[in-house]
Design a protein around this motif. Structure first.
Motif, PDB file in Angstrom:
ATOM      1  N   GLU A  10      41.440  45.503  44.219  1.00 15.71           N
ATOM      2  CA  GLU A  10      40.312  45.558  43.271  1.00 15.71           C
ATOM      3  C   GLU A  10      40.804  45.848  41.856  1.00 15.71           C
ATOM      4  O   GLU A  10      40.356  45.212  40.888  1.00 15.71           O
ATOM      5  CB  GLU A  10      39.324  46.637  43.712  1.00 15.71           C
ATOM      6  N   THR A  17      42.528  42.758  40.489  1.00 12.63           N
ATOM      7  CA  THR A  17      41.556  41.714  40.142  1.00 12.63           C
ATOM      8  C   THR A  17      40.869  42.030  38.814  1.00 12.63           C
ATOM      9  O   THR A  17      40.697  41.144  37.964  1.00 12.63           O
ATOM     10  CB  THR A  17      40.505  41.575  41.256  1.00 12.63           C
ATOM     11  N   GLU A  18      40.474  43.280  38.620  1.00  9.16           N
ATOM     12  CA  GLU A  18      39.818  43.678  37.371  1.00  9.16           C
ATOM     13  C   GLU A  18      40.752  43.476  36.177  1.00  9.16           C
ATOM     14  O   GLU A  18      40.347  43.001  35.115  1.00  9.16           O
ATOM     15  CB  GLU A  18      39.377  45.145  37.445  1.00  9.16           C
TER      16      GLU A  18
END
Length: 471
Positions: free
Chosen positions: A373, A376-377
């Motif tokens: 996560e 991805t951010e």
């Protein structure tokens, strides 16, 4: 295989490697097979030439050379792993002994990541600007908003400051009109400074149909940097009219608020948020500077040399190229000599290398991991700054083998966040500042500080974009 490590200095080692000839068997077989596929010998089918014939026709030396070239990377890697080294860049290899049927011996000199000690950083203290928003700041924000909702109305009078004029331009150099020096129907706000130097004084006082001539240095085009005689003709004059602020109609027109008071309160809140973000960024940068002061970091000379070259290349071929400038023109605009520029670039590179080494060591010390996560951010932010879609950027990153680089950026951001959290941050009023635990902001600060490219980061994105567009 036997290997030994000799430390030449804190950032460079020499590996001495001895390989018994029997361990070269796989590479010798591969060498014979490769030569077999490349040559033709009368009386033998391609690929079926006996090894002894290859030795007779092409020489055993050619086979040994091919085999050694195939074997060196493998044995070098084994020696690096055996010595638990972290090499930087490519090694300089020297074959010291090659006895057919007996021994291969070679040395490999390579820069390594230095061993560094991270001291106690909990005592770091920094001072940052206090967050203050004055009534004047709010007034300016509202006034800027008024400017975005301004209207223009044609007037039959001479042009004044703030008016929007429609103009035709013609530039001459040495009495000749430039091919790219003619423009018609250009809309220009007097006082904006968006066109040529001297144009404001030239058009002020002119009515529609009037013209004036002035001299100005051209900012771009075929005669960039040269003085040109510019003729400007005004075809229309329009006055800008700002919406009134004496009631709540403006608030309802320009925002989701019903009253001017609510609009001003929202403007104040936005300004406070912006200054808090700036304050957090300032804190992170100053904590990082203090951390760098605490840690002794030897700098590999070759790495520094390569980093300086990379920064200069990225500046010249990406950032300046996009602006239509070369290095000489850039230095002239900046008022710097080449020596001053080289010194500044070297200092920035040293800071970038130290930052990366220190934060990487902190990642290991604190056992920090990067989740999918978080990666991805971070990728989404980098894609946005590069002007590419997330899918395009992700594809370019994967194809370019840059995923580990992005993981490293996120991990370093988390490492800096750990140090910032442990530091004492006060504002200029002496008040203790509590920073939000925002790893996204911290990661962006690291990107701006380290650049091993902040400048390089933009160039990485530009290269990724170029690669994607070329497909």
């Amino acid at each position: 295989m036997k290997s030994a490590v000799e430390t030449l200095n804190p950032t460079r080692v020499r590996l001495s490697i001895e390989v018994p000839f029997e361990e070269l068997k796989d590479s010798l077989d591969a060498a014979y097979k490769k030569i077999n596929q490349q040559v033709t010998v009368k009386g033998f089918r391609k690929g079926k030439i006996p090894n002894r014939v290859i030795d007779q026709r092409f020489g055993r030396g050619a086979v040994l050379e091919e085999a050694v070239n195939d074997a060196l990377p493998k044995f070098y890697t084994e020696a690096v792993n055996e010595g638990e080294l972290n090499p930087l860049g490519q090694p300089e290899v020297d074959i010291t002994e090659l006895k057919d049927g007996e021994l291969l011996a070679f040395t490999a000199e390579v820069d390594i990541r230095p061993a560094i000690e991270i001291p106690d950083y909990s005592g770091i203290e920094v001072e940052v600007d206090a967050v203050t928003v004055s009534d004047e700041d709010v007034d300016k924000a509202v006034e800027d908003l008024r400017g975005r909702f301004a209207t223009t109305n044609p007037v039959e009078r001479a042009a004044e400051d703030g008016d929007v004029v429609t103009i035709d331009l013609q530039a001459k150099v040495d009495g000749e009109v430039l091919e790219d020096g003619v423009a018609e129907g250009v809309s220009y706000t007097i006082g904006s400074g968006e066109l040529l130097e001297g144009i404001d004084d030239a058009v002020k006082g002119l009515e529609a149909g009037a013209e004036a001539t002035f001299t100005s240095q051209l900012k771009g085009g075929s005669a960039e940097g040269k003085d040109a005689e510019v003729t400007v003709k005004v075809s229309a004059v329009a006055a800008r009219e700002l919406p009134e602020l004496d009631d709540d109609d403006f608030a309802q027109m320009a925002s989701e608020f019903d009253t001017l008071e609510e609009l001003r309160a929202d403007s104040r809140k936005r300004l406070e948020n912006m200054k808090q973000y700036d304050q957090a960024t300032q804190a992170q940068e100053r904590v990082l500077d203090k951390l760098i002061e605490l840690v002794e970091v030897p700098i590999p000379e070759k790495l520094l040399e390569d980093e300086v070259k990379t920064r200069k290349h990225n500046l010249e071929h990406h950032q300046l190229g996009q602006m239509g400038l070369d290095l000489a023109k850039y230095l002239e605009i900046q008022g710097k000599t080449e020596e001053e520029f080289d010194k500044e670039t070297s200092e920035q590179a040293v800071k970038g290398i130290k930052t990366q080494f220190i934060l990487d060591e902190l990642v290991n010390k604190e056992k920090l991991n990067v989740s999918q996560e978080e990666l991805t951010e971070h990728l989404m932010r980098r894609a946005q700054s590069s002007g590419m879609s997330p899918d395009q950027f992700a594809q370019a990153v994967v194809e370019g083998g840059q995923v580990p680089m992005l993981v490293g950026e996120v991990a370093r951001g988390k490492a800096l966040a750990v140090v910032v959290e442990a530091a004492t941050v006060k504002d200029t009023n002496g008040e203790l500042v509590e920073l939000d635990d925002d790893e996204d902001e911290t990661a962006e600060t690291v990107e701006a500080a380290e650049t091993v490219d902040a400048d390089a980061k933009d160039a990485d994105a530009a290269e990724a974009k170029d690669a994607a567009e070329a497909k």
